[in-house]
Design an enzyme around this catalytic site. Structure first.
Site, PDB file in Angstrom:
ATOM      1  N   ASN A  99     -18.446   8.203 -13.683  1.00 18.51           N
ATOM      2  CA  ASN A  99     -17.881   8.322 -12.335  1.00 18.51           C
ATOM      3  C   ASN A  99     -17.495   9.747 -11.943  1.00 18.51           C
ATOM      4  O   ASN A  99     -17.593  10.116 -10.776  1.00 18.51           O
ATOM      5  CB  ASN A  99     -16.654   7.401 -12.223  1.00 18.51           C
ATOM      6  N   ASP A 150     -15.668   3.528 -18.451  1.00 20.31           N
ATOM      7  CA  ASP A 150     -14.482   3.975 -17.734  1.00 20.31           C
ATOM      8  C   ASP A 150     -14.681   3.841 -16.220  1.00 20.31           C
ATOM      9  O   ASP A 150     -15.794   3.989 -15.710  1.00 20.31           O
ATOM     10  CB  ASP A 150     -14.232   5.447 -18.104  1.00 20.31           C
ATOM     11  N   HIS A 205     -15.265   2.139  -9.544  1.00 25.25           N
ATOM     12  CA  HIS A 205     -15.339   3.299  -8.660  1.00 25.25           C
ATOM     13  C   HIS A 205     -16.775   3.784  -8.442  1.00 25.25           C
ATOM     14  O   HIS A 205     -17.001   4.910  -8.002  1.00 25.25           O
ATOM     15  CB  HIS A 205     -14.443   4.418  -9.192  1.00 25.25           C
ATOM     16  N   GLU A 219     -13.894  -1.212 -17.847  1.00 26.99           N
ATOM     17  CA  GLU A 219     -12.564  -1.057 -17.309  1.00 26.99           C
ATOM     18  C   GLU A 219     -12.663  -1.230 -15.787  1.00 26.99           C
ATOM     19  O   GLU A 219     -12.986  -0.292 -15.067  1.00 26.99           O
ATOM     20  CB  GLU A 219     -11.992   0.329 -17.627  1.00 26.99           C
TER      21      GLU A 219
END
Length: 534
Positions: free
Chosen positions: A143, A253, A257, A296
């Site tokens: 991300n 992670d 997003h 996540e």
């Protein structure tokens, strides 16, 4: 096959991801195995408390692996924070000057940060872990890059955006934006071809690997047919750790997003790399488990089942590259009594989430509200985590009551102190807690039924007893567990899951007994019984 017959089936215990016992550690904060790599890139500025590199490294993890620390805990997966090269400088986040000791501020995905170790160290770690039946799960950050600093060349504007900052009010305002100020956001939505960033070209040439890197990238894009967009460069670099070392999984992670298709693409790249590794290294293949990915998705909990709700859009991440999601509500639901907790999780995992899973935790590296921040209910935390259906994530120091509330720290730093090895060596109460985690962890590792089986309470009354049954192909696993039992002599029902005359063992006390009249009597100094067929 009847349950009585199933109970007598003898088969080698398989590794089952849905019942894994994961040890999550911050590489820099676990064990310093090589003091010669402690200082790199002149990272010597004063930092906020616990916001600088302190020396933990892959060599330290290898040392503890060699000592049998993870085996004794019943750990069968080690998840470590990102080990790729971090930004060389640091930034002031408003909580004190910080370096990227945590691993989430990437500068170069294709290189390891020398503070964490070398690729030779990583190869040794994977080989030694696999020899002990332990998988290695790395942490993937696609991300964002690390913050921009005066000493670090920035990724160009066709790779990243630096504004606006996310407002988290809708699906789009989680994605096309930066998580925080000065954290450049990779344009993961873009399919537009981009060139290698000039600073990486210079870096690769200086390191003598430019031609090799370009050739590998050319081969990757030709093989996959993907455009030369930013996300696919990063996926290629991350997949190299699969192809080159045979790592077993990625924790992803900040998954919510990016648009969810990114993760379906990433899983495809990982699967191709895993197949390539297995083809080239048949002697190193552990089993037929596919490559594992877990996300996540901050705020997801098991009660959401298949869908995460952004308010204006619901997303099924299980259909977009993930076998499992981190369960952010376990540390709250651990306040429940055993049966409401266990039965809820078993029902969902064997219903809506069948053949999928969640990863539970009581504390973590960035959750400021752990189940037991003051470490006052440490045994209870371990019991609930390690006996709950789903994957258990032991955060380094849960097993040793490492402090989570450090005076003088700001924000997440308080959760990230160095591992308290001295307490394990010198403190009797710490040693008792560690033993508790070891007994429960080994029981979980030895019995996929604990995390992946079907849960059933046995009887009612003052005693709390339950069974778990797991069946797959020719493998059958049955356990019976009793909690909050009296100290001394105790009798529990095994609900005819073990036939009369069967010799069973209590894995907690080590004592054995025969099943008589559908019951087992154990005389031990503990209030826990973990029954398995001897």
């Amino acid at each position: 096959m009847s349950t009585k017959e199933a109970a007598s089936t003898e088969t080698k215990t398989p590794f089952v991801w849905e019942s894994a016992n994961v040890y999550f550690l911050l590489t820099d904060r676990f064990q310093n195995g090589d003091k010669s790599n402690d200082l790199n890139y002149n990272r010597n500025k004063p930092t906020g408390k616990l916001r600088g590199f302190v020396g933990g490294d892959i060599r330290g993890i290898i040392q503890k692996l060699d000592e049998g620390y993870f085996e004794n805990l019943g750990i069968n997966v080690i998840w470590m924070t990102p080990i790729v090269e971090q930004i060389h400088d640091g930034v002031d986040e408003g909580t004190g000057f910080s370096y990227g000791f945590h691993g989430y501020w990437t500068r170069d995905w294709s290189a390891l940060d020398p503070s964490f170790g070398t690729k030779k160290d990583l190869a040794e770690l994977v080989t030694k872990a696999h020899a002990k039946g332990i998988r290695i799960m790395l942490d993937a950050v696609i991300n964002h890059t690390g913050p921009v600093t005066a000493d670090d060349a920035a990724y160009p504007s066709d790779w990243v955006r630096t504004s606006p900052k996310c407002t988290y009010k809708s699906y789009d305002t989680y994605i096309n934006c930066t998580l925080v100020d000065n954290l450049p956001d990779i344009k993961t939505e873009s399919d537009a071809p981009v060139a290698l960033p000039p600073f990486l070209v210079d870096k690769f040439k200086k390191e003598g690997r430019y031609e090799q890197e370009v050739a590998e990238l050319d081969a990757f894009f030709k093989k996959t047919g993907y455009p030369r967009a930013p996300r696919f460069y990063i996926m290629k670099w991350l997949s190299d750790y699969i192809t080159d070392y045979g790592i077993d999984g990625y924790r992803v992670d900040t998954a919510k997003h990016t648009t969810e298709n990114v993760w379906a693409e990433f899983k495809n790249v990982c699967d191709l790399a895993f197949a390539d590794f297995k083809q080239k290294n048949p002697a190193k293949v552990l089993d037929d488990n596919p490559f594992f990915t877990i996300a996540e998705v901050y705020g997801y909990n098991i009660g959401n089942k298949l869908l995460f709700d952004f308010g204006d859009k619901k997303v099924n991440y299980f259909e977009n590259g993930f076998v499992g999601l981190i369960n952010f509500d376990f540390r709250n639901e651990a306040k429940l009594n055993y049966e409401p907790l266990f039965s809820k999780y078993s029902t969902i995992l064997n219903g809506d989430l069948k053949r999928k899973t969640v990863m539970n935790y009581t504390s973590s590296h960035d959750d400021g509200y752990p189940f037991d921040k003051k470490r006052e209910r440490t045994f209870e935390a371990g019991t609930k985590l390690l006996l709950a259906p789903g994957i258990s994530q032991v955060y380094y120091g849960d097993e040793s009551a490492r402090l989570l509330d450090i005076e003088g720290t700001q924000g997440d730093a308080t959760l990230r102190s160095f591992m308290n090895w001295k307490d394990i060596k010198n403190n009797v109460e710490t040693q008792k807690l560690l033993l508790h985690y070891q007994k429960l962890g080994q029981f979980r590792k030895n019995h996929p039924a604990v995390g992946a089986g079907i849960h059933k309470q046995i009887g009612i009354g003052n005693q709390y007893v339950f069974s778990r049954i797991y069946t797959k192909a020719n493998y059958n696993d049955i356990v019976v567990v009793g909690l909050d039992l009296p100290i001394g002599n105790k009798e529990i029902s095994v609900d005819n899951l073990f036939i009369n005359g069967t010799m069973v063992k209590d894995a907690y006390s080590g004592k054995t007994a025969n099943v008589v009249g559908g019951k087992v009597t154990i005389d031990s100094e503990f209030g826990i019984i973990l029954l398995e067929k001897k």
